[in-house]
Design an enzyme around this catalytic site. Structure first.
Site, mmCIF file in Angstrom:
data_model
loop_
_atom_site.group_PDB
_atom_site.id
_atom_site.type_symbol
_atom_site.label_atom_id
_atom_site.label_comp_id
_atom_site.label_asym_id
_atom_site.label_seq_id
_atom_site.Cartn_x
_atom_site.Cartn_y
_atom_site.Cartn_z
ATOM 1 N N GLU A 65 0.833 -1.209 0.000
ATOM 2 C CA GLU A 65 0.000 0.000 0.000
ATOM 3 C C GLU A 65 0.866 1.257 0.000
ATOM 4 O OE1 GLU A 65 -2.969 -0.050 3.085
ATOM 5 O OE2 GLU A 65 -4.129 -1.600 2.055
ATOM 6 N N GLU A 125 -6.207 -7.252 -1.270
ATOM 7 C CA GLU A 125 -6.568 -7.169 0.157
ATOM 8 C C GLU A 125 -7.896 -6.433 0.292
ATOM 9 O OE1 GLU A 125 -3.469 -5.738 2.965
ATOM 10 O OE2 GLU A 125 -5.104 -4.644 3.940
HETATM 11 C C1 IDC Z 1 -3.349 -3.906 10.243
HETATM 12 C C2 IDC Z 1 -3.688 -5.052 11.152
HETATM 13 C C3 IDC Z 1 -3.417 -4.655 12.578
HETATM 14 C C4 IDC Z 1 -1.985 -4.193 12.693
HETATM 15 C C5 IDC Z 1 -1.672 -3.103 11.700
HETATM 16 C C6 IDC Z 1 -0.200 -2.800 11.743
HETATM 17 O O1 IDC Z 1 -5.009 -5.445 10.947
HETATM 18 O O2 IDC Z 1 -3.626 -5.746 13.440
HETATM 19 O O3 IDC Z 1 -1.774 -3.676 13.989
HETATM 20 O O4 IDC Z 1 -2.010 -3.530 10.392
HETATM 21 O O5 IDC Z 1 0.222 -1.947 10.763
HETATM 22 C C7 IDC Z 1 -4.261 -2.192 5.544
HETATM 23 C C8 IDC Z 1 -2.922 -2.810 5.605
HETATM 24 C C9 IDC Z 1 -2.834 -3.813 6.715
HETATM 25 C C10 IDC Z 1 -3.648 -3.391 7.927
HETATM 26 C C11 IDC Z 1 -5.111 -3.321 7.513
HETATM 27 C C12 IDC Z 1 -6.054 -2.961 8.675
HETATM 28 O O6 IDC Z 1 -2.514 -3.386 4.379
HETATM 29 O O7 IDC Z 1 -1.474 -3.987 7.054
HETATM 30 O O8 IDC Z 1 -3.488 -4.362 8.924
HETATM 31 N N1 IDC Z 1 -5.243 -2.376 6.435
HETATM 32 O O9 IDC Z 1 -5.751 -1.705 9.178
HETATM 33 N N2 IDC Z 1 -4.684 -1.345 4.627
HETATM 34 C C13 IDC Z 1 -5.928 -0.951 4.946
HETATM 35 C C14 IDC Z 1 -6.309 -1.588 6.106
#
Ligand code: IDC
Length: 469
Positions: free
Chosen positions: A302, A394
């Protein structure tokens, strides 16, 4: 392993060929090339060039140069490597299709933005007709067919694949075909599956038994392996995380699933911060898995706070590293604004459509979280999907934080859209993290209780039903 196949397939080229018209002639005694319009829509069309070896000896390589009129550009090519200089587009073999036996042909395709047809065509420096350069071939070209919102594929051509066989046995090598993903038989394929959470945090969720359940009970086609680079990920132990990814690719392979290797950049948002790490990582994993049919590479999870041009610069340096080992693997490139096609940063997919990465067999990532991203994002996906190949590498059923309640209505609207457009997807996450996006309740992984429905969260139940359907 026996399972119900549920891949949705459509015949791509059989439909498109009906509208194809060649307009460079094919005399004997030389290598020649024809250009055919396979399908057209509002302000764009799909073209195919067929290079034929009409000599009596093997042709060892080929190069096709097309010139397009002002206002018309080639957005993406497949089965060829494309280089652009002004209005001239030079296509060389993709790696496996350089040699053409006497009397045989090779072809490659492209998405053209605009309605102009090539005004000149050279093959190996000579006219595509095998004689003189056509003075004005555009005048003999077919008129664009009636505008249509549909790209290269008619969804009405959908057909079920015969039962039996794993997703990889049924579909084999994947290839980008126009704005879609095709299997090795040329049929459009929509892959559905699950993403890991951060490998550094949830290793106990990715075991032989959890992957057996994903393959055999969820009937997943796809396993996305999310290797964070920061936050205690790859940068802290490159060889250890590389080995962990390789091990999970082997587990997916053994179960007939496609493996999506996700270089999970997130913070900082500029993927160029990790350029050297990406080159090292992808050089190693692509060398290791080059002979497999089931590996897809996602080179930057991302990007955020960074321009599309900088993302493209990164992609244009990382993709050749993969191609050097694995010339025909599908590569997925993240988009601006947390892979929102730019929407979350006030931009749009136009910046990609007007300035695609310099490689073929490439798709672009789109991510959404259903409780946060709704109609305006769906509209942009529908618009972009008419011009560029998309993969939802994702998505979540909850908010973009990864937590909160499941938004069932928005989730179903997204599933319906992706099914209609035949866009593949991977859900965040196949884990027992204590957050709404996780498919399993906390404690499931350590207990090894993956089978059945007893350990599923609301999100896990919704997503599993869709993947199995
Ligand atoms: C989130 C996880 C969370 C963690 C965080 C850390 O769900 O547990 O603490 O990352 O960076 C994304 C990202 C993905 C995120 C997810 C939810 O690719 O890494 O995971 N998210 O926030 N993009 C949009 C949402």
């Amino acid at each position: 392993m026996k399972r119900r196949a549920k891949l949705i397939l459509a015949t791509a080229f059989a439909v498109a060929l009906a509208s194809g018209t060649a307009f460079f002639a094919l005399p004997a005694g030389a290598e020649t090339a024809t250009f055919a319009v396979q399908n057209s829509w509002n302000n764009g069309y799909q073209g195919q060039v067929t290079v034929t070896n009409d000599t009596s000896s093997t042709l060892n390589t080929w190069k096709v140069e097309l010139t397009l009129p002002a206002g018309t550009t080639v957005g993406q090519a497949w089965n060829a490597t494309m280089a652009v200089s002004g209005s001239t587009y030079t296509f060389t073999p993709a790696g496996w299709n350089a040699t053409i036996a006497a009397g045989s042909s090779a072809n490659f395709g492209m998405i053209v933005n605009g309605s102009g047809r090539p005004t000149s065509c050279l093959v190996n420096g000579k006219a595509c007709t095998g004689s003189v350069v056509p003075s004005s071939p555009a005048t003999s070209s077919p008129a664009p067919s009636s505008p249509s919102a549909s790209p290269s594929v008619s969804p009405s051509a959908s057909a079920s694949q015969p039962t039996g066989g794993t997703p990889v046995q049924v579909n084999g090598n994947l290839k980008v075909c126009g704005t879609k993903l095709c299997n090795e038989h040329g049929n459009v394929v929509q892959l559905k599956g699950m993403s890991t959470h951060g490998l550094q945090w949830f290793p106990s969720c990715y075991t032989d038994s959890s992957l057996d359940v994903l393959a055999n009970e969820w009937n997943a086609d796809l396993f996305r392996i999310s290797m964070y680079v920061q936050e205690g990920g790859y940068e802290t132990n490159p060889s250890g995380f590389t080995a962990q990814v390789n091990n999970l690719v082997e587990k997916a392979t053994a179960r007939g699933m496609y493996a999506l290797i996700d270089f999970h950049t997130l913070t900082p948002g500029d993927p160029n911060y990790n350029l050297d790490r990406a080159k090292t990582f992808f050089r190693e994993v692509s060398a290791r898995h080059a002979s497999k049919k089931n590996v897809i590479y996602e080179i930057a999870n991302e990007p955020n706070g960074v321009s599309w041009q900088q993302i493209k610069n990164y992609a244009d340096q990382v993709i050749p590293v993969i191609r050097a080992n694995d010339p025909d693997a599908v590569v997925i490139v993240g988009s601006r604004g947390w892979s929102s096609l730019g929407v979350s940063e006030g931009s749009s997919s136009s910046e990609i459509i007007n300035n695609p990465v310099s490689a073929s067999n490439v798709m672009y990532a789109f991510h959404y979280y259903a409780a946060s991203h709704k109609d305006n994002y769906r509209a942009e996906v529908e618009r972009a999907a008419a011009s560029i190949p998309l993969f939802v590498t994702e998505f979540g059923t909850v908010t973009y934080t990864g937590g909160g309640a499941v938004d069932v209505a928005s989730s179903n609207a997204w599933f319906d859209l992706l099914d209609r457009l035949k866009i593949g997807y991977a859900n965040w996450t196949y884990s027992d993290a204590g957050e709404g996006s996780a498919a399993f309740k906390p404690g499931t992984c350590n207990a090894g209780a993956f089978s059945g429905t007893g350990s599923l969260t609301e999100s896990g139940t919704l997503v599993r039903n869709r993947i199995r359907a």
